[in-house]
Design a protein around this motif. Structure first.
Motif, PDB file in Angstrom:
ATOM      1  N   TYR A   1       1.795  -3.450  -5.586  1.00 12.51           N
ATOM      2  CA  TYR A   1       2.449  -3.390  -6.895  1.00 12.51           C
ATOM      3  C   TYR A   1       3.486  -2.268  -6.856  1.00 12.51           C
ATOM      4  O   TYR A   1       3.176  -1.134  -6.479  1.00 12.51           O
ATOM      5  CB  TYR A   1       1.424  -3.127  -8.009  1.00 12.51           C
ATOM      6  N   GLY A   2       4.702  -2.581  -7.242  1.00 10.26           N
ATOM      7  CA  GLY A   2       5.747  -1.566  -7.351  1.00 10.26           C
ATOM      8  C   GLY A   2       6.022  -0.821  -6.058  1.00 10.26           C
ATOM      9  O   GLY A   2       6.129   0.401  -6.064  1.00 10.26           O
ATOM     10  N   ASP A   3       6.114  -1.538  -4.962  1.00 10.27           N
ATOM     11  CA  ASP A   3       6.366  -0.954  -3.632  1.00 10.27           C
ATOM     12  C   ASP A   3       5.307   0.056  -3.201  1.00 10.27           C
ATOM     13  O   ASP A   3       5.565   0.965  -2.414  1.00 10.27           O
ATOM     14  CB  ASP A   3       7.764  -0.344  -3.536  1.00 10.27           C
ATOM     15  N   GLU A   4       4.091  -0.125  -3.712  1.00 11.89           N
ATOM     16  CA  GLU A   4       2.939   0.646  -3.251  1.00 11.89           C
ATOM     17  C   GLU A   4       1.843  -0.337  -2.876  1.00 11.89           C
ATOM     18  O   GLU A   4       1.550  -1.273  -3.628  1.00 11.89           O
ATOM     19  CB  GLU A   4       2.439   1.595  -4.330  1.00 11.89           C
ATOM     20  N   ALA A   5       1.254  -0.130  -1.698  1.00 17.34           N
ATOM     21  CA  ALA A   5       0.179  -0.998  -1.211  1.00 17.34           C
ATOM     22  C   ALA A   5      -1.057  -0.151  -0.963  1.00 17.34           C
ATOM     23  O   ALA A   5      -0.968   0.934  -0.377  1.00 17.34           O
ATOM     24  CB  ALA A   5       0.600  -1.709   0.071  1.00 17.34           C
ATOM     25  N   ARG A   6      -2.186  -0.666  -1.414  1.00 15.87           N
ATOM     26  CA  ARG A   6      -3.476  -0.019  -1.168  1.00 15.87           C
ATOM     27  C   ARG A   6      -4.368  -1.021  -0.449  1.00 15.87           C
ATOM     28  O   ARG A   6      -4.579  -2.120  -0.947  1.00 15.87           O
ATOM     29  CB  ARG A   6      -4.117   0.407  -2.473  1.00 15.87           C
ATOM     30  N   LEU A   7      -4.854  -0.615   0.709  1.00 16.18           N
ATOM     31  CA  LEU A   7      -5.738  -1.470   1.486  1.00 16.18           C
ATOM     32  C   LEU A   7      -7.100  -0.798   1.547  1.00 16.18           C
ATOM     33  O   LEU A   7      -7.224   0.338   2.018  1.00 16.18           O
ATOM     34  CB  LEU A   7      -5.179  -1.666   2.903  1.00 16.18           C
TER      35      LEU A   7
ATOM     36  N   ASN B   1       9.920  -4.757  -2.515  1.00 16.01           N
ATOM     37  CA  ASN B   1      10.258  -5.535  -3.714  1.00 16.01           C
ATOM     38  C   ASN B   1       9.501  -6.858  -3.810  1.00 16.01           C
ATOM     39  O   ASN B   1       9.913  -7.749  -4.558  1.00 16.01           O
ATOM     40  CB  ASN B   1      11.772  -5.777  -3.821  1.00 16.01           C
ATOM     41  N   HIS B   2       8.424  -7.012  -3.079  1.00 13.27           N
ATOM     42  CA  HIS B   2       7.588  -8.212  -3.163  1.00 13.27           C
ATOM     43  C   HIS B   2       6.959  -8.264  -4.553  1.00 13.27           C
ATOM     44  O   HIS B   2       6.749  -7.236  -5.199  1.00 13.27           O
ATOM     45  CB  HIS B   2       6.488  -8.129  -2.095  1.00 13.27           C
ATOM     46  N   VAL B   3       6.647  -9.457  -5.009  1.00 11.61           N
ATOM     47  CA  VAL B   3       5.968  -9.584  -6.302  1.00 11.61           C
ATOM     48  C   VAL B   3       4.578  -8.965  -6.194  1.00 11.61           C
ATOM     49  O   VAL B   3       3.996  -8.921  -5.107  1.00 11.61           O
ATOM     50  CB  VAL B   3       5.861 -11.066  -6.747  1.00 11.61           C
ATOM     51  N   PRO B   4       4.021  -8.487  -7.289  1.00  2.46           N
ATOM     52  CA  PRO B   4       2.667  -7.927  -7.245  1.00  2.46           C
ATOM     53  C   PRO B   4       1.656  -8.983  -6.794  1.00  2.46           C
ATOM     54  O   PRO B   4       1.700 -10.132  -7.247  1.00  2.46           O
ATOM     55  CB  PRO B   4       2.403  -7.512  -8.694  1.00  2.46           C
ATOM     56  N   VAL B   5       0.759  -8.589  -5.877  1.00  2.00           N
ATOM     57  CA  VAL B   5      -0.256  -9.499  -5.358  1.00  2.00           C
ATOM     58  C   VAL B   5      -1.528  -8.723  -5.040  1.00  2.00           C
ATOM     59  O   VAL B   5      -1.501  -7.513  -4.840  1.00  2.00           O
ATOM     60  CB  VAL B   5       0.197 -10.246  -4.082  1.00  2.00           C
ATOM     61  N   VAL B   6      -2.625  -9.466  -4.969  1.00  3.06           N
ATOM     62  CA  VAL B   6      -3.895  -8.954  -4.468  1.00  3.06           C
ATOM     63  C   VAL B   6      -4.407  -9.981  -3.480  1.00  3.06           C
ATOM     64  O   VAL B   6      -4.488 -11.170  -3.799  1.00  3.06           O
ATOM     65  CB  VAL B   6      -4.929  -8.746  -5.603  1.00  3.06           C
ATOM     66  N   PHE B   7      -4.719  -9.526  -2.257  1.00  5.43           N
ATOM     67  CA  PHE B   7      -5.214 -10.415  -1.213  1.00  5.43           C
ATOM     68  C   PHE B   7      -6.621 -10.008  -0.806  1.00  5.43           C
ATOM     69  O   PHE B   7      -6.918  -8.818  -0.676  1.00  5.43           O
ATOM     70  CB  PHE B   7      -4.337 -10.333   0.046  1.00  5.43           C
TER      71      PHE B   7
END
Length: 132
Positions: free
Chosen positions: A70-76, A35-41
């Motif tokens: 975004y939306g409890d999905e992370a792409r690295l 539930n983290h806010v959408p981010v790009v690092f």
């Protein structure tokens, strides 16, 4: 839970459901929870620490990259990633020594930057294996 997908130029490296993702961006260390806010690092060479659904911690060395959440999905997206068991310690130590020697030569600025980055990657790989 977070659906994590790690992709390299060689294809998909990892797809896992995790409870947290910890890494280091150009702005500093961070941890992402559900539930983290959408981010790009923009990531620097660092340890990637994830906690899988079973609660087990997994540690990887990454060469940097980009993490989108975004939306409890992370792409690295990363050029290189190695699990603790995959790291060749003698090779990493040799890479660190080569980078140190290049730094001592005091070449042009581009050579110094490449040597510094190679040194960071080697130190990161060794720190993941606790061999530093």
């Amino acid at each position: 839970m977070i659906k994590l997908r790690v992709v390299t130029p060689n294809g998909r490296y990892l797809e896992e459901t995790v409870s947290s993702i910890h890494a280091k961006s150009v702005l500093g260390e961070f941890t992402i929870l559900p539930n983290h806010v959408p981010v790009v690092f923009s990531l620097v060479p660092c340890k990637l620490v994830i906690h899988v659904a079973s609660g087990q911690e997994q540690v990887y060395a990454i060469s940097g990259g980009i993490l989108q959440f975004y939306g409890d999905e992370a792409r690295l997206l990363t050029d290189a990633i190695e699990g603790k068991a995959e790291i060749d310690i003698p090779r990493a130590k040799a890479a660190l020594e080569r980078a140190r020697k290049r730094m001592e030569k005091q070449g042009d600025l581009d050579q110094m930057r490449r040597a510094e980055l190679a040194m960071r990657r080697a130190i990161n790989r060794l720190s993941v294996t606790d061999s530093l």
